[in-house]
Design an enzyme around this catalytic site. Sequence first.
Site, short mmCIF file in Angstrom:
data_model
loop_
_atom_site.label_atom_id
_atom_site.label_comp_id
_atom_site.label_asym_id
_atom_site.label_seq_id
_atom_site.Cartn_x
_atom_site.Cartn_y
_atom_site.Cartn_z
N ARG A 168 60.81 64.69 52.60
CA ARG A 168 59.40 64.26 52.62
C ARG A 168 59.25 62.88 53.26
O ARG A 168 58.20 62.55 53.78
CB ARG A 168 58.85 64.19 51.19
CG ARG A 168 58.76 65.52 50.48
CD ARG A 168 57.93 65.40 49.22
NE ARG A 168 58.10 66.53 48.32
CZ ARG A 168 57.45 67.69 48.41
NH1 ARG A 168 56.59 67.88 49.39
NH2 ARG A 168 57.65 68.65 47.54
N GLU A 174 45.14 69.91 53.33
CA GLU A 174 46.38 70.66 53.20
C GLU A 174 47.39 70.13 54.22
O GLU A 174 47.00 69.61 55.26
CB GLU A 174 46.05 72.11 53.54
CG GLU A 174 46.55 73.26 52.81
CD GLU A 174 47.71 73.26 51.88
OE1 GLU A 174 48.44 72.25 51.74
OE2 GLU A 174 47.92 74.31 51.29
N ASP A 175 48.67 70.30 53.94
CA ASP A 175 49.68 69.91 54.91
C ASP A 175 49.83 70.98 56.00
O ASP A 175 49.85 70.69 57.18
CB ASP A 175 51.04 69.63 54.22
CG ASP A 175 51.49 70.76 53.30
OD1 ASP A 175 50.75 71.75 53.11
OD2 ASP A 175 52.60 70.65 52.75
N ASP A 212 49.97 78.57 56.63
CA ASP A 212 50.87 79.58 57.20
C ASP A 212 50.15 80.92 57.15
O ASP A 212 49.46 81.30 58.09
CB ASP A 212 52.18 79.57 56.42
CG ASP A 212 53.20 80.54 56.98
OD1 ASP A 212 52.89 81.26 57.94
OD2 ASP A 212 54.34 80.58 56.46
N PHE A 234 59.99 76.85 60.10
CA PHE A 234 59.83 76.05 58.88
C PHE A 234 60.03 74.58 59.25
O PHE A 234 61.02 74.21 59.87
CB PHE A 234 60.85 76.48 57.81
CG PHE A 234 60.50 75.94 56.46
CD1 PHE A 234 59.56 76.58 55.66
CD2 PHE A 234 61.07 74.76 56.00
CE1 PHE A 234 59.22 76.06 54.41
CE2 PHE A 234 60.73 74.24 54.76
CZ PHE A 234 59.80 74.89 53.97
P1 XMP Z 1 50.35 79.89 53.03
O1 XMP Z 1 51.22 81.01 53.52
O2 XMP Z 1 49.79 80.16 51.66
O3 XMP Z 1 51.36 78.70 52.91
O4 XMP Z 1 49.27 79.54 54.03
C1 XMP Z 1 50.94 77.42 52.79
C2 XMP Z 1 51.80 76.62 51.87
O5 XMP Z 1 53.18 76.90 52.06
C3 XMP Z 1 53.93 75.75 52.28
N1 XMP Z 1 54.54 75.84 53.63
C4 XMP Z 1 55.45 75.03 54.15
N2 XMP Z 1 56.04 73.93 53.63
N3 XMP Z 1 57.27 73.65 55.62
C5 XMP Z 1 56.94 73.25 54.37
O6 XMP Z 1 57.48 72.25 53.93
C6 XMP Z 1 56.74 74.76 56.22
O7 XMP Z 1 57.06 75.08 57.37
C7 XMP Z 1 55.77 75.47 55.43
N4 XMP Z 1 55.03 76.60 55.68
C8 XMP Z 1 54.28 76.77 54.56
C9 XMP Z 1 52.99 74.60 52.16
O8 XMP Z 1 53.20 74.00 50.91
C10 XMP Z 1 51.60 75.16 52.18
O9 XMP Z 1 50.77 74.60 51.21
MG MG Z 2 56.75 72.53 49.84
#
Ligand code: XMP
Ligand code: MG
Length: 180
Positions: free
Chosen positions: A169, A103-104, A107, A156
């Site tokens: 990206r 995962e990237d 959150d 973010f």
């Molecule tokens: P959750 O809340 O499900 O969120 O853990 C994870 C997904 O949300 C996206 N995400 C972000 N993408 N910058 C981004 O470009 C951020 O700061 C950010 N925070 C959450 C991400 O795709 C991840 O899979």
């Molecule tokens: Mg995204």
Amino acid sequence: MQRMKAAAGSVLISDREIRDRVAEMGARISDDYRGRAITVIGILKGSFIFIADLIRQVDPAIPVELEFMTVSSYGSGTTSSGKLHIGQDIESPVEGKHLLIVEDIVDTGLTIARICDLLASRGAASIRIATLLEKETRRGHPLTLDYIGFRIPDKFVVGYGLDFDQRYRNLKEIRVFDGG
Ligand code: XMP
Ligand code: MG
């Protein structure tokens, strides 16, 4: 000619820091999986650069299979919608395989928790999670993240694969998004 603003906000993690940390993560993964094959499940789109860099840091003696899943929960905003939408699913059965979900950013943990449940229900032999970023403020969803690149404040962020509304990206580093 109108000049386009180059960057999104201040640098949080430089490309050098990312490279060093990804190398460390790859070394640990190589130690942990010695003698086993890994099926990497990449969660698109945000993790695509991280995946490409990470798997090249895994010892070539370890067989690495690669699958992708496309998931979205943010729409075009900067907060999670809470609804997980699976677009493209993986193509091969995962039964009996050792999965490494990549995962990237984690959150709330909602996305990764749902993906883990789904893949566990399909009979994976083991599931581990590698994430480049984890937000320090993570709430809800108690979940073990096995490999974490960096813990970051609740901002973010964009770059190194991560987007705001599909932009940024292609930045080499990770920046705090300041509204463009
Ligand atoms: P959750 O809340 O499900 O969120 O853990 C994870 C997904 O949300 C996206 N995400 C972000 N993408 N910058 C981004 O470009 C951020 O700061 C950010 N925070 C959450 C991400 O795709 C991840 O899979
Ligand atoms: Mg995204």
